[in-house]
Design a protein around this motif. Structure first.
Motif, mmCIF file in Angstrom:
data_model
loop_
_atom_site.group_PDB
_atom_site.id
_atom_site.type_symbol
_atom_site.label_atom_id
_atom_site.label_comp_id
_atom_site.label_asym_id
_atom_site.label_seq_id
_atom_site.Cartn_x
_atom_site.Cartn_y
_atom_site.Cartn_z
ATOM 1 N N LEU A 60 -57.723 1.824 106.455
ATOM 2 C CA LEU A 60 -58.466 2.880 107.125
ATOM 3 C C LEU A 60 -58.233 4.238 106.464
ATOM 4 C CD1 LEU A 60 -60.346 3.382 109.518
ATOM 5 C CD2 LEU A 60 -58.324 3.714 110.939
ATOM 6 N N LYS A 61 -56.997 4.513 106.096
ATOM 7 C CA LYS A 61 -56.690 5.782 105.429
ATOM 8 C C LYS A 61 -57.390 5.895 104.088
ATOM 9 C CE LYS A 61 -52.318 6.862 107.689
ATOM 10 N NZ LYS A 61 -50.883 7.111 107.501
ATOM 11 N N GLY A 62 -57.657 4.772 103.444
ATOM 12 C CA GLY A 62 -58.417 4.785 102.200
ATOM 13 C C GLY A 62 -59.907 4.976 102.417
ATOM 14 N N GLN A 63 -60.394 4.568 103.576
ATOM 15 C CA GLN A 63 -61.821 4.657 103.884
ATOM 16 C C GLN A 63 -62.231 6.012 104.452
ATOM 17 O OE1 GLN A 63 -64.024 2.018 103.132
ATOM 18 N NE2 GLN A 63 -62.142 1.413 102.100
ATOM 19 N N ILE A 64 -61.350 6.606 105.247
ATOM 20 C CA ILE A 64 -61.653 7.869 105.928
ATOM 21 C C ILE A 64 -60.556 8.869 105.571
ATOM 22 C CG2 ILE A 64 -62.139 8.990 108.145
ATOM 23 C CD1 ILE A 64 -62.769 6.186 109.281
ATOM 24 N N PRO A 65 -60.723 9.613 104.481
ATOM 25 C CA PRO A 65 -59.661 10.506 103.999
ATOM 26 C C PRO A 65 -59.151 11.508 105.034
ATOM 27 C CG PRO A 65 -61.386 10.285 102.357
ATOM 28 C CD PRO A 65 -61.886 9.608 103.606
ATOM 29 N N LEU A 66 -59.992 11.970 105.935
ATOM 30 C CA LEU A 66 -59.587 12.945 106.944
ATOM 31 C C LEU A 66 -58.363 12.485 107.723
ATOM 32 C CD1 LEU A 66 -60.033 15.478 108.743
ATOM 33 C CD2 LEU A 66 -61.551 14.057 110.128
ATOM 34 N N ILE A 67 -58.288 11.199 108.029
ATOM 35 C CA ILE A 67 -57.186 10.758 108.887
ATOM 36 C C ILE A 67 -55.829 10.807 108.196
ATOM 37 C CG2 ILE A 67 -58.732 9.386 110.313
ATOM 38 C CD1 ILE A 67 -57.450 6.906 109.107
ATOM 39 N N ASN A 68 -55.819 10.972 106.879
ATOM 40 C CA ASN A 68 -54.556 11.159 106.169
ATOM 41 C C ASN A 68 -53.896 12.484 106.546
ATOM 42 O OD1 ASN A 68 -54.253 8.811 104.280
ATOM 43 N ND2 ASN A 68 -56.319 9.483 103.777
ATOM 44 N N HIS A 69 -54.643 13.372 107.169
ATOM 45 C CA HIS A 69 -54.155 14.703 107.515
ATOM 46 C C HIS A 69 -53.976 14.895 109.018
ATOM 47 C CE1 HIS A 69 -54.986 15.668 103.354
ATOM 48 N NE2 HIS A 69 -56.169 15.111 103.518
ATOM 49 N N MET A 70 -54.096 13.801 109.792
ATOM 50 C CA MET A 70 -54.048 13.915 111.248
ATOM 51 C C MET A 70 -52.728 13.459 111.849
ATOM 52 S SD MET A 70 -57.939 13.016 112.371
ATOM 53 C CE MET A 70 -57.661 13.606 114.054
ATOM 54 N N GLY A 71 -51.761 13.105 111.015
ATOM 55 C CA GLY A 71 -50.435 12.755 111.527
ATOM 56 C C GLY A 71 -50.367 11.451 112.281
ATOM 57 N N PHE A 72 -51.140 10.460 111.859
ATOM 58 C CA PHE A 72 -51.102 9.167 112.530
ATOM 59 C C PHE A 72 -49.780 8.457 112.296
ATOM 60 C CE2 PHE A 72 -55.726 9.594 112.521
ATOM 61 C CZ PHE A 72 -56.007 9.201 113.817
ATOM 62 N N GLY A 73 -49.278 7.833 113.346
ATOM 63 C CA GLY A 73 -48.114 6.974 113.245
ATOM 64 C C GLY A 73 -48.570 5.528 113.141
#
Length: 163
Positions: free
Chosen positions: A24-37
């Motif tokens: 998912l982090k590879g598909q939607i770059p924005l979420i790499n910056h949202m602090g997902f655990g």
């Protein structure tokens, strides 16, 4: 023996969730910056944790747009994971949603969602089989600890990919 099998199943589902988050982090770059655990997935429900720091607004609380993004993504991820476990390759999207903000987020938080009952899942899969598309209605909660801070009621549509 059943306990050992259950543990193996839980480990497999967690590995699936871990691999899914990497994808998912590879598909939607924005979420790499949202602090997902790490996602917590048991085959029926999903928790998607996030840090407050990258999702904070000018008041020092959770930014509404970030909260709705995490909630929307949590529902989408659960439907996608469920379909993959069923051996289905579908495009999943949110059709519409209604959001209610109930309390401010002042610390790390998570979105949580569960699959609907077996009858609704059966109808969903039947529509996929017969029409190539189906819809699931989900209610996602965004929580800080045990307190529900936001709810999102969303209709998620899955469409079979054309070969």
């Amino acid at each position: 023996m059943a306990q050992q099998q259950m543990t193996q199943q839980q480990m497999t589902q967690q590995q699936t969730a871990d691999e899914f988050l990497i994808w998912l982090k590879g598909q939607i770059p924005l979420i790499n910056h949202m602090g997902f655990g790490d996602l917590v997935y048991d085959g029926q429900s999903l928790q998607m944790p996030a840090s407050l720091a990258p999702n904070v607004n000018d008041k020092g609380t959770g930014f509404g747009g970030s909260l709705s993004t995490v909630a929307t993504l949590c529902g989408w991820a659960l439907v996608t994971l469920y379909l993959r476990e069923q051996g289905r390759d579908c495009d999943v999207m949110i059709r519409d949603s209604q959001i209610n903000y109930l309390a401010p987020i002042t610390d790390d938080f998570y979105a949580e969602v569960a699959l609907p009952d077996a009858a609704e899942l059966k109808t969903f899969m039947s529509y996929l089989d017969n029409k190539g598309r189906g819809r699931l209605n989900l209610e996602i909660e965004v929580k800080q600890g045990d307190q529900v801070a936001m709810t999102l009621k969303g209709a998620y549509v899955a469409v079979e990919k054309k070969m």
